[in-house]
Write a protein that holds these residues in place. Structure first.
Motif, PDB file in Angstrom:
ATOM      1  N   LEU A 125      -8.582   3.383  14.489  1.00 16.52           N
ATOM      2  CA  LEU A 125      -9.146   2.168  14.978  1.00 16.52           C
ATOM      3  C   LEU A 125     -10.810   1.899  15.019  1.00 16.52           C
ATOM      4  O   LEU A 125     -11.326   2.855  15.415  1.00 16.52           O
ATOM      5  N   ARG A 126     -11.038   0.776  14.557  1.00 16.22           N
ATOM      6  CA  ARG A 126     -12.573   0.556  14.782  1.00 16.22           C
ATOM      7  C   ARG A 126     -12.582  -0.742  15.188  1.00 16.22           C
ATOM      8  O   ARG A 126     -11.536  -1.437  15.257  1.00 16.22           O
ATOM      9  N   GLY A 127     -13.886  -1.296  15.700  1.00 16.16           N
ATOM     10  CA  GLY A 127     -14.101  -2.359  16.271  1.00 16.16           C
ATOM     11  C   GLY A 127     -14.203  -2.433  17.666  1.00 16.16           C
ATOM     12  O   GLY A 127     -14.533  -1.469  18.310  1.00 16.16           O
ATOM     13  N   PHE A 128     -13.857  -3.707  18.122  1.00 14.25           N
ATOM     14  CA  PHE A 128     -14.138  -3.893  19.866  1.00 14.25           C
ATOM     15  C   PHE A 128     -13.210  -4.774  20.430  1.00 14.25           C
ATOM     16  O   PHE A 128     -12.586  -5.558  19.672  1.00 14.25           O
ATOM     17  N   THR A 129     -13.185  -4.584  21.757  1.00 17.07           N
ATOM     18  CA  THR A 129     -12.335  -5.976  22.422  1.00 17.07           C
ATOM     19  C   THR A 129     -13.347  -6.131  23.616  1.00 17.07           C
ATOM     20  O   THR A 129     -14.522  -5.501  23.459  1.00 17.07           O
ATOM     21  N   THR A 130     -13.318  -7.311  24.148  1.00 16.01           N
ATOM     22  CA  THR A 130     -14.089  -7.638  25.042  1.00 16.01           C
ATOM     23  C   THR A 130     -13.154  -7.641  26.510  1.00 16.01           C
ATOM     24  O   THR A 130     -12.146  -7.894  26.499  1.00 16.01           O
ATOM     25  N   ALA A 131     -14.072  -7.726  27.462  1.00 19.79           N
ATOM     26  CA  ALA A 131     -13.704  -7.610  28.791  1.00 19.79           C
ATOM     27  C   ALA A 131     -14.090  -8.574  29.912  1.00 19.79           C
ATOM     28  O   ALA A 131     -15.470  -8.582  29.620  1.00 19.79           O
ATOM     29  N   GLU A 132     -13.659  -9.226  30.698  1.00 20.49           N
ATOM     30  CA  GLU A 132     -14.439 -10.329  31.802  1.00 20.49           C
ATOM     31  C   GLU A 132     -15.138  -9.249  32.577  1.00 20.49           C
ATOM     32  O   GLU A 132     -14.601  -8.252  32.984  1.00 20.49           O
ATOM     33  N   PHE A 157     -19.132 -11.169  30.180  1.00 18.79           N
ATOM     34  CA  PHE A 157     -18.249 -10.489  29.243  1.00 18.79           C
ATOM     35  C   PHE A 157     -19.024  -9.341  28.711  1.00 18.79           C
ATOM     36  O   PHE A 157     -20.192  -9.000  28.554  1.00 18.79           O
ATOM     37  N   ARG A 158     -18.241  -7.965  28.689  1.00 15.88           N
ATOM     38  CA  ARG A 158     -18.530  -6.885  28.393  1.00 15.88           C
ATOM     39  C   ARG A 158     -17.761  -6.608  26.858  1.00 15.88           C
ATOM     40  O   ARG A 158     -16.477  -6.928  26.670  1.00 15.88           O
ATOM     41  N   ILE A 159     -18.412  -5.828  25.940  1.00 15.21           N
ATOM     42  CA  ILE A 159     -17.966  -5.438  24.838  1.00 15.21           C
ATOM     43  C   ILE A 159     -17.491  -3.874  24.909  1.00 15.21           C
ATOM     44  O   ILE A 159     -18.151  -3.118  25.394  1.00 15.21           O
ATOM     45  N   GLU A 160     -16.283  -3.510  24.429  1.00 16.47           N
ATOM     46  CA  GLU A 160     -15.570  -2.123  24.543  1.00 16.47           C
ATOM     47  C   GLU A 160     -15.271  -1.729  23.130  1.00 16.47           C
ATOM     48  O   GLU A 160     -14.339  -2.185  22.701  1.00 16.47           O
ATOM     49  N   THR A 161     -16.100  -0.627  22.759  1.00 16.84           N
ATOM     50  CA  THR A 161     -15.533  -0.264  21.285  1.00 16.84           C
ATOM     51  C   THR A 161     -14.489   0.713  21.353  1.00 16.84           C
ATOM     52  O   THR A 161     -14.305   1.348  22.552  1.00 16.84           O
ATOM     53  N   PHE A 162     -13.681   1.236  20.132  1.00 15.56           N
ATOM     54  CA  PHE A 162     -12.689   2.394  20.069  1.00 15.56           C
ATOM     55  C   PHE A 162     -13.396   3.546  20.280  1.00 15.56           C
ATOM     56  O   PHE A 162     -12.762   4.523  20.103  1.00 15.56           O
ATOM     57  N   ALA A 195     -23.362  -2.265  14.497  1.00 13.10           N
ATOM     58  CA  ALA A 195     -23.838  -1.279  13.417  1.00 13.10           C
ATOM     59  C   ALA A 195     -22.701  -0.335  13.184  1.00 13.10           C
ATOM     60  O   ALA A 195     -22.295  -0.023  12.060  1.00 13.10           O
ATOM     61  N   SER A 196     -21.933   0.250  14.318  1.00 15.96           N
ATOM     62  CA  SER A 196     -21.094   1.284  14.010  1.00 15.96           C
ATOM     63  C   SER A 196     -19.735   0.671  14.238  1.00 15.96           C
ATOM     64  O   SER A 196     -18.913   1.214  13.315  1.00 15.96           O
ATOM     65  N   ALA A 197     -19.616  -0.126  14.938  1.00 19.76           N
ATOM     66  CA  ALA A 197     -17.880  -0.566  15.169  1.00 19.76           C
ATOM     67  C   ALA A 197     -17.515  -1.364  14.127  1.00 19.76           C
ATOM     68  O   ALA A 197     -16.082  -1.412  13.936  1.00 19.76           O
ATOM     69  N   LEU A 198     -18.102  -1.890  13.208  1.00 13.76           N
ATOM     70  CA  LEU A 198     -17.564  -2.957  12.214  1.00 13.76           C
ATOM     71  C   LEU A 198     -17.935  -2.444  10.701  1.00 13.76           C
ATOM     72  O   LEU A 198     -18.016  -3.197  10.015  1.00 13.76           O
ATOM     73  N   SER A 199     -18.296  -1.210  10.854  1.00 17.88           N
ATOM     74  CA  SER A 199     -18.526  -0.742   9.345  1.00 17.88           C
ATOM     75  C   SER A 199     -17.232  -0.751   8.522  1.00 17.88           C
ATOM     76  O   SER A 199     -16.084  -0.337   8.917  1.00 17.88           O
ATOM     77  N   PRO A 200     -17.499  -1.082   7.336  1.00 13.88           N
ATOM     78  CA  PRO A 200     -16.269  -1.383   6.673  1.00 13.88           C
ATOM     79  C   PRO A 200     -15.646  -0.171   5.950  1.00 13.88           C
ATOM     80  O   PRO A 200     -14.882  -0.075   5.383  1.00 13.88           O
TER      81      PRO A 200
END
Length: 183
Positions: A38-45, A55-60, A93-98
């Motif tokens: 998995l790549r990418g991120f989710t958000t958390a309140e 809101f916080r961003i949390e990557t895999f 830059a790192s979480a959404l690298s294709p």
């Protein structure tokens, strides 16, 4: 349920009103995709005394950053929140690298995230590269948000409180069909 439905679509967008369960669904999907990179991120309140304050961003990959907060001084604002575009740029830059990962999860393509040119460019590249993407997207929004939802090569599913309980299984089945077809 699907507004755009292409058999070969490589991107699934989940939209719905705030509080409809978009983030909950992508988190459940991510937890059930054992074995997938998995790549990418989710958000958390971020909550204080029972109230949402940011809101916080949390990557895999284990990175985390504050995306927005009521006490954040920033030229970029969405409602009462100051948005930390520089933090988002670092994560993107790192979480959404294709070029990495089996599945990229983006939570979310929304007003705050679209303040970052890097974010918009990264999502555009993912979609153009036909990477397997699961993303939440704002129900309302203009410019990039609307363009993403109008792409003919994505499936757009609108969820409600009544439909959200069955969606994680449907999303996982959608992903597995595409992962299997891609091998």
């Amino acid at each position: 349920m699907a507004r755009h439905s292409l058999r070969e679509a490589r991107a699934l967008l989940l939209t719905g009103a705030p509080g409809s369960g978009k983030t909950t669904i992508v988190r459940r999907v991510a937890s059930e995709l054992s074995g997938a990179r998995l790549r990418g991120f989710t958000t958390a309140e971020i909550r204080k005394d029972g109230n949402r304050v940011g809101f916080r961003i949390e990557t895999f990959d284990g990175e985390s950053a504050v995306l927005a907060h009521v006490s954040l001084r920033s030229e970029h604002r969405v409602g009462r929140y100051g948005v930390d575009v520089a933090s988002l740029d670092r994560i993107v830059a790192s979480a959404l690298s294709p070029s990495r990962g089996d599945v990229t999860i983006v939570d979310e393509i929304g007003k705050m995230e679209c303040l970052s040119d890097r974010f918009v460019e990264a999502v555009q590249k993912l979609l153009d590269a036909r990477r397997l993407v699961i993303a939440t997207v704002g129900l309302r929004g203009s410019c990039f948000i609307e363009r993403v939802k109008q792409r003919p090569d994505v499936e757009l599913w609108r969820l409600t409180r009544a439909t959200r309980d069955n969606l994680p299984a449907e999303v996982i089945a959608w992903i597995r069909r595409r992962l299997k077809a891609g091998k």
